[in-house]
Design an enzyme around this catalytic site. Structure first.
Site: not given
Length: 150
Positions: A55, A78, A82, A85, A124
């Site tokens: 989005e 992200v 598994e 996606h 990070r």
């Protein structure tokens, strides 16, 4: 900050994904603090929250179309799971940010972590590898200055 253009006259939209908020909140804080340190006014930094990383591009498009901002920063994360996606989300947001930069005169900065695990994301977003939100804010200032000069 001395080596950067002044952010004092600039307006920024920070579009932040709520998913994995531990990470995105830290990236947002790093970006916002850097903008403030470089002279941006608090009232000229607008946070726009969206549910997830996909989005980000829609909200960034709205921010660009408004012609209100000198730069937009998309903040998300992200984490590899598994399923495929991860690949679909990473491709979607990367392509979306690229398209926004080609379509609008407002630069859109990519501050989306794409990590293999949560520890890499933590590293990070304020951990041992610094905070990528800081780097995104520096890029936003430089690109906002470029936009103003063009």
């Amino acid at each position: 900050p001395e080596a950067l253009p002044s952010a004092k006259p600039m307006r920024f939209a920070l579009v932040v994904a709520e998913w994995n908020h531990e990470i995105t909140d830290a990236l947002y804080q790093g970006a916002k603090e850097t903008l403030l340190t470089c002279g941006a006014k608090e009232e000229n930094i607008v946070k726009i929250s969206v549910p997830g990383t996909v989005e980000l591009t829609y909200a960034a498009k709205l921010a660009c179309a408004s012609e209100t901002y000198d730069a937009v920063i998309t903040i998300g994360v992200v984490i590899q799971g598994e399923t495929k996606h991860f690949d679909f989300v990473c491709h979607s947001v990367t392509q979306g940010v690229t398209e926004l930069n080609l379509r609008y005169s407002t630069p859109v900065i990519f501050c989306v972590l794409t990590d293999n695990n949560i520890q890499q994301s933590r590293d990070r977003s304020g951990g041992k590898h610094g905070n990528k939100g800081i780097e995104a804010a520096v890029a936003a200032i430089k690109m906002g200055d470029l936009k103003r000069k063009s």
